[in-house]
Design a protein around this motif. Structure first.
Motif, short mmCIF file in Angstrom:
data_model
loop_
_atom_site.label_atom_id
_atom_site.label_comp_id
_atom_site.label_asym_id
_atom_site.label_seq_id
_atom_site.Cartn_x
_atom_site.Cartn_y
_atom_site.Cartn_z
N GLN A 8 73.66 25.74 22.18
CA GLN A 8 74.33 26.25 20.99
C GLN A 8 73.86 25.46 19.76
O GLN A 8 73.40 24.32 19.87
CB GLN A 8 75.85 26.15 21.13
CG GLN A 8 76.41 27.07 22.20
CD GLN A 8 77.92 27.19 22.13
OE1 GLN A 8 78.57 26.66 21.23
NE2 GLN A 8 78.49 27.90 23.09
N ARG A 93 69.36 30.71 16.23
CA ARG A 93 70.73 31.22 16.30
C ARG A 93 71.68 30.24 15.61
O ARG A 93 71.30 29.10 15.31
CB ARG A 93 71.16 31.46 17.74
CG ARG A 93 71.17 30.23 18.63
CD ARG A 93 71.53 30.58 20.07
NE ARG A 93 72.91 31.06 20.19
CZ ARG A 93 73.23 32.30 20.61
NH1 ARG A 93 72.30 33.17 20.93
NH2 ARG A 93 74.51 32.66 20.70
N ASP A 95 75.80 29.25 16.30
CA ASP A 95 77.01 29.50 17.08
C ASP A 95 78.26 28.94 16.43
O ASP A 95 79.36 29.48 16.62
CB ASP A 95 76.86 28.87 18.47
CG ASP A 95 75.67 29.43 19.21
OD1 ASP A 95 75.79 30.52 19.80
OD2 ASP A 95 74.60 28.78 19.19
N THR A 138 74.80 36.88 11.31
CA THR A 138 74.18 36.33 12.52
C THR A 138 75.19 36.28 13.66
O THR A 138 74.89 36.67 14.79
CB THR A 138 73.63 34.91 12.24
OG1 THR A 138 72.59 35.01 11.26
CG2 THR A 138 73.09 34.27 13.50
N MET A 139 76.39 35.80 13.38
CA MET A 139 77.41 35.73 14.42
C MET A 139 77.83 37.11 14.90
O MET A 139 78.07 37.32 16.09
CB MET A 139 78.62 34.93 13.90
CG MET A 139 78.33 33.45 13.74
SD MET A 139 79.81 32.52 13.20
CE MET A 139 79.18 30.82 13.32
N GLN A 142 75.16 38.39 17.25
CA GLN A 142 75.21 37.67 18.52
C GLN A 142 76.44 38.04 19.36
O GLN A 142 76.49 37.74 20.54
CB GLN A 142 75.29 36.15 18.27
CG GLN A 142 74.07 35.55 17.63
CD GLN A 142 74.32 34.11 17.18
OE1 GLN A 142 73.38 33.43 16.81
NE2 GLN A 142 75.55 33.65 17.20
N ASN A 143 77.46 38.64 18.67
CA ASN A 143 78.78 38.81 19.29
C ASN A 143 79.33 37.47 19.77
O ASN A 143 79.96 37.37 20.81
CB ASN A 143 78.73 39.81 20.44
CG ASN A 143 78.79 41.24 19.94
OD1 ASN A 143 79.63 41.59 19.11
ND2 ASN A 143 77.87 42.07 20.41
N TYR A 144 79.12 36.46 18.94
CA TYR A 144 79.66 35.13 19.25
C TYR A 144 79.61 34.26 18.00
O TYR A 144 78.59 34.19 17.29
CB TYR A 144 78.87 34.43 20.35
CG TYR A 144 79.55 33.17 20.83
CD1 TYR A 144 80.44 33.20 21.89
CD2 TYR A 144 79.34 31.94 20.18
CE1 TYR A 144 81.10 32.05 22.33
CE2 TYR A 144 80.00 30.79 20.60
CZ TYR A 144 80.86 30.85 21.67
OH TYR A 144 81.52 29.71 22.08
#
Length: 300
Positions: A8, A93, A95, A138-139, A142-144
């Motif tokens: 992450q 990414r 997180d 971005t989140m 990502q679905n997170y």
């Protein structure tokens, strides 16, 4: 349950010292790649230097972790967008975002200059808005995502001489409440930390024994929890010295007054019932509060 952040990426703002530094070190120690953001300003927001952020990055690397430094001023949206672009280019990414950056310009309200108000709201409130907005897409893709705001007892309960700071910190709770609703479907959880710690922003207010008890590292586990995979959302977590308490906004049950009696005098006569906290409850959304009012009114 072992909370880890392997694979992450975490952005921590204001991470060159104090709470932010401890947060960054702790995320890295538990496997996260960390973006150490710090404008390097003085406590009042003046000046600027990259030395503090670079020093924390070096600490992380010496301990075997992965980190990069960033000197964006969170009050500047273009600089924040560049920070996010740098993060995505380096790590691919995002997180976790911990909105920790802050400044102080304490003065009683009759003495404060509006420039002091603008500066403090610019960093605490708009800085958190800028950073959250910059990572949001971005989140969502990502679905997170895990985002932490940083409020204060000054915002939740008030503190003399901190109208600018208190207003900004209270506003962050409202920001959390709405982002919680908008982020739910994409597994983006939003929480707020209310820390009590001995940092350069509080040193002058605390005697030595209290400073020792309120080390910043005794707050950081709360941030790690709020950013974990199984974290709650829309939670205010007060934290200091290894003690933790959940906080919430509650409202007493609506008290209905018929039109024939609808006067300020009647409100005064019934204010004990209107402010009966034994009937209080928190609401998950504004809709719930509205529905409770409408049901009370229609029943009346």
């Amino acid at each position: 349950m072992n909370i880890r952040f392997d694979n992450q990426v975490a952005i921590v703002t204001g991470a060159g010292a104090g709470l932010g530094r401890q947060h960054a070190l702790a995320f890295a120690a538990r496997g996260a790649k960390v973006v150490v953001n710090d404008f390097g300003a003085n406590r009042d927001g003046s000046g600027g230097s990259s030395e503090a952020a670079l020093a924390v990055v070096e600490e992380i690397k010496q301990a075997g972790g992965t980190a990069i430094a960033n000197g964006a001023n969170v009050a500047d949206l273009a600089q924040v967008q560049a920070m996010v672009a740098q993060t995505l280019e380096a790590f691919g990414r995002i997180d976790i975002l911990v909105n920790n950056a802050g400044i102080l310009r304490d003065k009683s309200f009759h003495k404060i200059e509006m420039s002091d108000f603008d500066a403090v709201l610019g960093v605490h409130l708009m800085g958190s808005v800028n950073c959250s907005k910059a990572v949001w897409d971005t989140m969502r893709a990502q679905n997170y995502g895990r985002i932490v705001m940083t409020t204060s007892a000054a915002g939740l309960y008030g503190n003399f001489g901190q109208t600018n700071y208190g207003a900004a910190k209270a506003a962050l709770v409202g920001l959390m409440n709405v982002l919680h609703q908008e982020g739910q479907k994409n597994n983006i959880r939003i929480n707020t930390l209310a820390p009590l710690a001995a940092t350069r922003m509080t040193m002058e207010l605390l005697p030595p024994a209290v400073q020792e008890a309120l080390k910043p590292e005794r707050v950081t586990p709360g941030v790690l929890f709020l950013c974990s995979e199984n974290a709650p959302s829309k939670t205010i977590l007060s934290a200091g010295g290894g003690a933790f308490a959940a906080a919430t906004i509650m409202e007493a049950a609506p008290f209905y007054i018929k039109d024939a009696d609808l006067t300020p005098e009647c409100i005064a006569e019934n204010f004990a019932k209107i402010s009966d906290w034994s009937t209080a409850q928190p609401y998950e959304s504004a809709d719930q509060e509205i529905q409770r009012f409408v049901q009370t009114v229609l029943k009346g």
